[in-house]
Design a protein around this motif. Structure first.
Motif, mmCIF file in Angstrom:
data_model
loop_
_atom_site.group_PDB
_atom_site.id
_atom_site.type_symbol
_atom_site.label_atom_id
_atom_site.label_comp_id
_atom_site.label_asym_id
_atom_site.label_seq_id
_atom_site.Cartn_x
_atom_site.Cartn_y
_atom_site.Cartn_z
ATOM 1 N N GLN A 201 1.103 -1.030 0.049
ATOM 2 C CA GLN A 201 0.151 0.169 0.118
ATOM 3 C C GLN A 201 1.185 1.351 0.172
ATOM 4 O O GLN A 201 0.472 2.368 -0.789
ATOM 5 C CB GLN A 201 -1.410 -0.227 0.682
ATOM 6 C CG GLN A 201 -2.149 1.069 1.675
ATOM 7 C CD GLN A 201 -3.188 0.821 -0.064
ATOM 8 O OE1 GLN A 201 -3.772 -0.029 -0.313
ATOM 9 N NE2 GLN A 201 -2.971 2.296 -0.387
ATOM 10 N N GLU A 202 2.315 1.745 0.844
ATOM 11 C CA GLU A 202 3.110 2.039 0.855
ATOM 12 C C GLU A 202 3.587 2.548 -0.428
ATOM 13 O O GLU A 202 3.921 3.639 -0.586
ATOM 14 C CB GLU A 202 4.107 2.407 1.825
ATOM 15 C CG GLU A 202 4.719 3.612 1.950
ATOM 16 C CD GLU A 202 5.795 3.230 2.993
ATOM 17 O OE1 GLU A 202 7.028 4.384 3.761
ATOM 18 O OE2 GLU A 202 5.981 2.077 3.254
ATOM 19 N N GLU B 99 1.219 4.327 -2.709
ATOM 20 C CA GLU B 99 1.206 5.531 -2.723
ATOM 21 C C GLU B 99 2.159 6.701 -3.254
ATOM 22 O O GLU B 99 1.687 7.565 -2.974
ATOM 23 C CB GLU B 99 0.881 6.158 -0.820
ATOM 24 C CG GLU B 99 -1.136 5.118 -0.602
ATOM 25 C CD GLU B 99 -1.272 5.139 0.742
ATOM 26 O OE1 GLU B 99 -0.560 5.804 1.377
ATOM 27 O OE2 GLU B 99 -1.867 4.582 0.735
#
Length: 95
Positions: free
Chosen positions: A24-25, A28
């Motif tokens: 997820q990091e 983003e």
């Protein structure tokens, strides 16, 4: 970073989706990839985090960057002082 190996299928337009491969990091943070092909045919994706042009100046000014990094470290360690100063005169209305 851990080494991860998955099989990813191309779609009918020869695209691949990295969404399930990235954290997820990373989804983003990352904005693009440099693609290269090694002599043995292996395709390598080198991830990029791009910086807006108006923010790039800080990386060309070692003094300003060092000051910013010190300030961030001070804030992380609770070394901050609350001042009662109106800085609105320095704001650019276009931003």
């Amino acid at each position: 970073m851990r080494k991860q190996t998955n099989k990813i299928q191309m779609d009918d337009k020869y695209r691949i989706c990295l969404g399930s491969f990235l954290s997820q990091e990373e989804r983003e943070l990352l904005s693009s990839f440099r693609v290269s092909r090694q002599e043995d045919g292996k395709i390598v994706l080198d991830p990029f985090v791009e910086i807006p042009a108006r923010e790039h100046w800080i990386y060309k000014n070692p003094e300003a960057l060092a000051s910013l990094e010190r300030g961030i470290e001070d804030a992380k360690n609770g070394r901050i002082v609350d001042v009662d100063i109106d800085f609105s005169q320095f704001l650019n209305e276009k931003d």
